[in-house]
Design an enzyme around this catalytic site. Structure first.
Site, PDB file in Angstrom:
ATOM      1  CB  CYS A  34     -14.272  42.780   9.079  1.00 30.78           C
ATOM      2  SG  CYS A  34     -15.804  43.416   9.800  1.00 30.78           S
ATOM      3  N   GLY A  35     -14.818  45.274   6.616  1.00 33.89           N
ATOM      4  CA  GLY A  35     -14.804  46.711   6.379  1.00 33.89           C
ATOM      5  C   GLY A  35     -15.285  47.504   7.572  1.00 33.89           C
ATOM      6  CB  THR A  36     -18.266  47.351   9.802  1.00 36.19           C
ATOM      7  OG1 THR A  36     -18.262  45.951  10.094  1.00 36.19           O
ATOM      8  CG2 THR A  36     -19.292  47.656   8.719  1.00 36.19           C
ATOM      9  N   GLY A  37     -15.207  46.467  10.619  1.00 37.40           N
ATOM     10  CA  GLY A  37     -14.191  46.285  11.640  1.00 37.40           C
ATOM     11  C   GLY A  37     -13.021  47.234  11.460  1.00 37.40           C
ATOM     12  CB  CYS A  84     -21.413  43.846   5.265  1.00 37.44           C
ATOM     13  SG  CYS A  84     -19.967  42.900   4.701  1.00 37.44           S
ATOM     14  CD  GLU A 144     -17.946  39.866   9.153  1.00 40.07           C
ATOM     15  OE1 GLU A 144     -18.838  40.495   8.557  1.00 40.07           O
ATOM     16  OE2 GLU A 144     -16.931  39.435   8.585  1.00 40.07           O
ATOM     17  CG  ASN A 149     -19.065  42.480  14.205  1.00 40.16           C
ATOM     18  OD1 ASN A 149     -19.082  41.484  13.498  1.00 40.16           O
ATOM     19  ND2 ASN A 149     -20.064  43.351  14.228  1.00 40.16           N
ATOM     20  CG  ASN A 189     -21.563  46.101  11.937  1.00 41.25           C
ATOM     21  OD1 ASN A 189     -20.715  46.970  12.125  1.00 41.25           O
ATOM     22  ND2 ASN A 189     -21.340  45.108  11.099  1.00 41.25           N
ATOM     23  CG  HIS A 208     -17.244  46.588  15.135  1.00 36.26           C
ATOM     24  ND1 HIS A 208     -16.502  45.631  14.477  1.00 36.26           N
ATOM     25  CD2 HIS A 208     -18.212  46.983  14.267  1.00 36.26           C
ATOM     26  CE1 HIS A 208     -17.001  45.457  13.258  1.00 36.26           C
ATOM     27  NE2 HIS A 208     -18.032  46.262  13.114  1.00 36.26           N
ATOM     28  CG  ASN A 259     -14.684  43.959   3.250  1.00 38.96           C
ATOM     29  OD1 ASN A 259     -13.966  44.896   2.932  1.00 38.96           O
ATOM     30  ND2 ASN A 259     -14.363  43.109   4.202  1.00 38.96           N
ATOM     31  CG  ASN A 315     -23.294  37.501   9.408  1.00 39.06           C
ATOM     32  OD1 ASN A 315     -22.622  38.128   8.599  1.00 39.06           O
ATOM     33  ND2 ASN A 315     -23.522  37.941  10.636  1.00 39.06           N
ATOM     34  CD  GLN A 321     -20.464  38.644   5.631  1.00 40.38           C
ATOM     35  OE1 GLN A 321     -19.582  38.790   4.776  1.00 40.38           O
ATOM     36  NE2 GLN A 321     -20.182  38.381   6.901  1.00 40.38           N
TER      37      GLN A 321
END
Length: 272
Positions: A209-212, A74, A200, A182, A149, A151, A76, A65, A47
């Site tokens: 992936c932090g949001t993941g 994001c 992602e 995602n 975002n 998922h 991370n 991205n 990113q």
């Protein structure tokens, strides 16, 4: 004209940061983001992060991205920017406001509150987001959540046996997800531990992936599979995710500065 950058990563999920908080940057668009992302002819990253002044927080963070698409959040990268800033910060993103705080165990990020309504994911049409009545081969009945975002999360026996390189893009680009999605495959190993792999959106299979991690932890908690604080093991390392009683998601984990450099704007078609 040379443009300074900082290369950073969070558990191997890597970023280039362009800091425009105190000085002007060139216009960053999809073409420039994709060109800089090329690991052979550009700088290379998952990113691109562009920092700018904000009227709502300490500063604004834009996220591109490596395919050039701009996204809302994001996790991370937010930890990396928290490390770069070096003190508590309120950060404006397309996905909402987030807050970072340096801690003894890394950077803690208040990621906001999860959203479960079908139109906030968003999905193409109404359905139960707790267990979507859909399947892609062995991946069935995911839970959907937006944590800044979108998922979908599939709980499986072993995430490393899933062919994510093939199924990830198939699910990401399914018409059910008008803004793409995602894709997370996870195993609950105990009430306070999960193992996770993430495809992602716009970046592909990633080491972290932090949001993941946030979305998957929330999905496990929502289904009663895990407690309100868990460790999520990703290929790049672990993150701690807590879903507080005030509904706020808090992610804590490391971030690292790799190196600093500059590039010639003219090499990427940018003139003074």
């Amino acid at each position: 004209m040379r443009i300074d950058f900082t290369k950073m990563h969070g558990l191997g999920n890597d970023f280039v940061v362009l800091d425009g908080r105190t000085g002007a940057l060139p216009v960053v668009d999809a073409a420039l983001a994709a060109a800089l992302a090329d690991r052979h002819t550009g700088i290379g990253y998952d990113q691109l992060i562009v920092l700018a002044p904000s009227d709502r927080g300490d500063f604004r963070m834009r996220i591109f991205n490596n395919d050039g698409s701009e996204v809302e959040a994001c996790g991370n990268a937010t930890r990396a920017i928290g490390l770069l800033h070096g003190r508590p910060a309120s950060i404006e993103t397309l996905g909402g406001m987030v807050a970072t705080t340096p801690t003894d165990s890394g950077i803690s990020v208040e990621m906001g509150k999860p959203r479960f309504d079908w139109n906030l994911i968003p999905l193409g049409y109404p359905m139960d987001t707790h267990s979507l009545p859909v399947a892609w081969e062995e991946l069935v009945n995911p839970i959907a959540v937006n944590v800044g975002n979108p998922h979908v999360i599939f709980f499986v026996e072993d995430p490393y046996r899933i062919d994510m390189a093939r199924l990830g893009p198939l699910i990401e680009n399914d018409p059910l997800f008008p803004e793409r999605i995602n894709v997370n495959v996870a195993t609950v190993t105990s009430r306070d531990a999960l193992t996770l792999r993430v495809w992602e959106r716009g970046a592909g299979l990633t080491r972290a992936c932090g949001t993941g991690a946030c979305a998957t932890a929330i999905g496990a908690m929502k289904r009663g599979l895990a407690d309100r604080k868990v460790t999520v093991a990703l290929p790049g390392g672990p993150l701690t995710i807590e879903w507080r009683e005030d509904d706020e998601i808090v992610m804590t984990g490391p971030a690292t500065e790799s190196f600093r450099g500059s590039f010639d704007a003219a090499d990427y078609g940018i003139s003074d």
